[in-house]
Design a protein around this motif. Sequence first.
Motif, PDB file in Angstrom:
ATOM      1  N   ILE A  47      -7.157   5.744   4.703  1.00  0.00           N
ATOM      2  CA  ILE A  47      -5.847   5.947   5.332  1.00  0.00           C
ATOM      3  C   ILE A  47      -5.879   7.238   6.136  1.00  0.00           C
ATOM      4  O   ILE A  47      -6.326   8.270   5.647  1.00  0.00           O
ATOM      5  CB  ILE A  47      -4.719   6.070   4.281  1.00  0.00           C
ATOM      6  N   ARG A  48      -5.412   7.166   7.362  1.00  0.00           N
ATOM      7  CA  ARG A  48      -5.295   8.369   8.194  1.00  0.00           C
ATOM      8  C   ARG A  48      -3.900   8.366   8.794  1.00  0.00           C
ATOM      9  O   ARG A  48      -3.470   7.382   9.391  1.00  0.00           O
ATOM     10  CB  ARG A  48      -6.344   8.345   9.280  1.00  0.00           C
ATOM     11  N   CYS A  49      -3.168   9.451   8.617  1.00  0.00           N
ATOM     12  CA  CYS A  49      -1.804   9.582   9.133  1.00  0.00           C
ATOM     13  C   CYS A  49      -1.742  10.757  10.088  1.00  0.00           C
ATOM     14  O   CYS A  49      -2.291  11.826   9.794  1.00  0.00           O
ATOM     15  CB  CYS A  49      -0.812   9.832   8.001  1.00  0.00           C
ATOM     16  N   GLU A  50      -1.063  10.550  11.212  1.00  0.00           N
ATOM     17  CA  GLU A  50      -0.869  11.665  12.130  1.00  0.00           C
ATOM     18  C   GLU A  50       0.470  11.513  12.832  1.00  0.00           C
ATOM     19  O   GLU A  50       0.937  10.395  13.064  1.00  0.00           O
ATOM     20  CB  GLU A  50      -2.022  11.780  13.112  1.00  0.00           C
ATOM     21  N   PRO A  51       1.105  12.634  13.140  1.00  0.00           N
ATOM     22  CA  PRO A  51       2.394  12.575  13.837  1.00  0.00           C
ATOM     23  C   PRO A  51       2.206  12.104  15.275  1.00  0.00           C
ATOM     24  O   PRO A  51       1.151  12.315  15.878  1.00  0.00           O
ATOM     25  CB  PRO A  51       2.892  14.021  13.785  1.00  0.00           C
ATOM     26  N   HIS A  58       1.904   7.709  12.996  1.00  0.00           N
ATOM     27  CA  HIS A  58       0.954   6.622  13.188  1.00  0.00           C
ATOM     28  C   HIS A  58       0.034   6.623  11.975  1.00  0.00           C
ATOM     29  O   HIS A  58      -0.509   7.653  11.593  1.00  0.00           O
ATOM     30  CB  HIS A  58       0.123   6.791  14.460  1.00  0.00           C
ATOM     31  N   VAL A  59      -0.108   5.456  11.355  1.00  0.00           N
ATOM     32  CA  VAL A  59      -0.944   5.297  10.165  1.00  0.00           C
ATOM     33  C   VAL A  59      -2.085   4.351  10.517  1.00  0.00           C
ATOM     34  O   VAL A  59      -1.849   3.258  11.027  1.00  0.00           O
ATOM     35  CB  VAL A  59      -0.135   4.731   8.980  1.00  0.00           C
ATOM     36  N   GLU A  60      -3.303   4.778  10.256  1.00  0.00           N
ATOM     37  CA  GLU A  60      -4.475   3.932  10.456  1.00  0.00           C
ATOM     38  C   GLU A  60      -5.020   3.546   9.092  1.00  0.00           C
ATOM     39  O   GLU A  60      -5.234   4.401   8.244  1.00  0.00           O
ATOM     40  CB  GLU A  60      -5.548   4.674  11.240  1.00  0.00           C
ATOM     41  N   VAL A  61      -5.207   2.247   8.890  1.00  0.00           N
ATOM     42  CA  VAL A  61      -5.734   1.727   7.629  1.00  0.00           C
ATOM     43  C   VAL A  61      -7.082   1.076   7.912  1.00  0.00           C
ATOM     44  O   VAL A  61      -7.183   0.197   8.761  1.00  0.00           O
ATOM     45  CB  VAL A  61      -4.777   0.678   7.010  1.00  0.00           C
ATOM     46  N   ARG A  62      -8.119   1.523   7.209  1.00  0.00           N
ATOM     47  CA  ARG A  62      -9.457   0.920   7.311  1.00  0.00           C
ATOM     48  C   ARG A  62      -9.732   0.258   5.969  1.00  0.00           C
ATOM     49  O   ARG A  62      -9.659   0.911   4.932  1.00  0.00           O
ATOM     50  CB  ARG A  62     -10.500   1.979   7.617  1.00  0.00           C
ATOM     51  N   CYS A  63     -10.030  -1.047   6.005  1.00  0.00           N
ATOM     52  CA  CYS A  63     -10.146  -1.757   4.736  1.00  0.00           C
ATOM     53  C   CYS A  63     -11.219  -2.832   4.740  1.00  0.00           C
ATOM     54  O   CYS A  63     -11.719  -3.238   5.786  1.00  0.00           O
ATOM     55  CB  CYS A  63      -8.803  -2.372   4.373  1.00  0.00           C
ATOM     56  N   ILE A  64     -11.530  -3.265   3.536  1.00  0.00           N
ATOM     57  CA  ILE A  64     -12.459  -4.359   3.277  1.00  0.00           C
ATOM     58  C   ILE A  64     -11.630  -5.483   2.677  1.00  0.00           C
ATOM     59  O   ILE A  64     -10.820  -5.250   1.772  1.00  0.00           O
ATOM     60  CB  ILE A  64     -13.548  -3.910   2.278  1.00  0.00           C
TER      61      ILE A  64
END
Length: 109
Positions: A47-51, A58-64
């Motif tokens: 999970i990466r969150c940035e204003p 903005h939330v980036e989700v990297r998943c399997i």
Amino acid sequence: MAARAALDAPGVAALQPTLADRLALAAFPVHRAKAAGAAPYHEAAGIRCEPTADGGWHVEVRCILHADRRVVDVARQLREDVRTAVAAYLARHGSAAPVTVTVTVTSTV
């Protein structure tokens, strides 16, 4: 809360990077600088969150994902679940703001 929402979505096997990847990264000075607050965002495993410029997040989700599920269906549900969880968290803390979510599927198992 974003990581919990992502992991609870049906079809999600894990977040990427996994704990083993995070431990390997911890040895690098760049990672230590990021952890010390030098980076403009917070990152948990996968999970990466940035204003954003408009005051939102903005939330980036990297998943399997599990291979027995349609990737597009899981990604859509995951995006909505994480957006809802983050928006609810912000509202509870008096900071209602727009939330966008990007889902990147790194592999299936």
